[in-house]
Design a protein around this motif. Structure first.
Motif, PDB file in Angstrom:
ATOM      1  N   VAL A 215      16.401  -3.242  19.645  1.00  0.00           N
ATOM      2  CA  VAL A 215      16.888  -1.176  19.479  1.00  0.00           C
ATOM      3  C   VAL A 215      18.196  -1.671  19.397  1.00  0.00           C
ATOM      4  CG1 VAL A 215      15.303  -0.716  20.415  1.00  0.00           C
ATOM      5  CG2 VAL A 215      17.006  -0.511  21.871  1.00  0.00           C
TER       6      VAL A 215
ATOM      7  N   ALA B 177      12.150  -1.394  25.108  1.00  0.00           N
ATOM      8  CA  ALA B 177      13.757  -1.239  24.674  1.00  0.00           C
ATOM      9  C   ALA B 177      14.988  -2.674  24.702  1.00  0.00           C
ATOM     10  CB  ALA B 177      14.059  -0.219  23.949  1.00  0.00           C
TER      11      ALA B 177
ATOM     12  N   GLU C 164      10.675  -3.450  21.602  1.00  0.00           N
ATOM     13  CA  GLU C 164      11.301  -3.335  20.378  1.00  0.00           C
ATOM     14  C   GLU C 164      12.720  -4.200  20.551  1.00  0.00           C
ATOM     15  OE1 GLU C 164      10.702   1.258  18.778  1.00  0.00           O
ATOM     16  OE2 GLU C 164       9.878   0.940  20.197  1.00  0.00           O
TER      17      GLU C 164
ATOM     18  N   GLN D  88       4.082  -3.662  21.952  1.00  0.00           N
ATOM     19  CA  GLN D  88       4.770  -3.519  21.302  1.00  0.00           C
ATOM     20  C   GLN D  88       6.312  -2.830  21.324  1.00  0.00           C
ATOM     21  OE1 GLN D  88       3.284  -0.201  18.296  1.00  0.00           O
ATOM     22  NE2 GLN D  88       1.648  -2.007  17.621  1.00  0.00           N
TER      23      GLN D  88
END
Length: 108
Positions: A97, A68, A95, A93
């Motif tokens: 945030v 994140a 992210e 994957q």
């Protein structure tokens, strides 16, 4: 008839289709693996997208590992021929945030 003019034309055409040299490939991973004091390599990745944004140049690619991240403010996007690429590390994957505070600054 000499073959030299034909050979020169073929070499010129082939060299015109070769893509330009690519820039550097950097890696970002969250701590503890990532640290912005690192060189940004696969074995010693950076920790933040903002450090990548502050460092990369035209033609460079940033591979972002799972995790994140806070967003980043890129002040350059490279060029049409050599854009800066920000991609997920293959098979992962990451992210984004949270927004970076740098997004709040008005453009200069």
């Amino acid at each position: 008839m000499s073959r030299w003019p034909v050979l020169i034309v073929v070499i010129a055409l082939l060299s015109a289709t070769v893509p330009p040299a690519l820039g550097e490939i950097y890696v970002v991973a969250p701590p503890p693996a990532g640290d912005d004091a690192n060189p940004g390599t696969e074995g010693s990745p950076w920790a933040t997208l903002q450090h990548a944004a502050d460092t990369v140049q035209s033609g460079d690619t940033v591979l972002v590992r799972d995790g994140a991240y806070t967003g980043a403010h890129f002040t350059t996007s490279g060029t049409a021929a050599q854009p800066i690429m920000l991609r997920a590390y293959p098979g992962e994957q990451p992210e984004i945030v949270a927004r970076s505070r740098n997004f709040e600054k008005p453009p200069s």
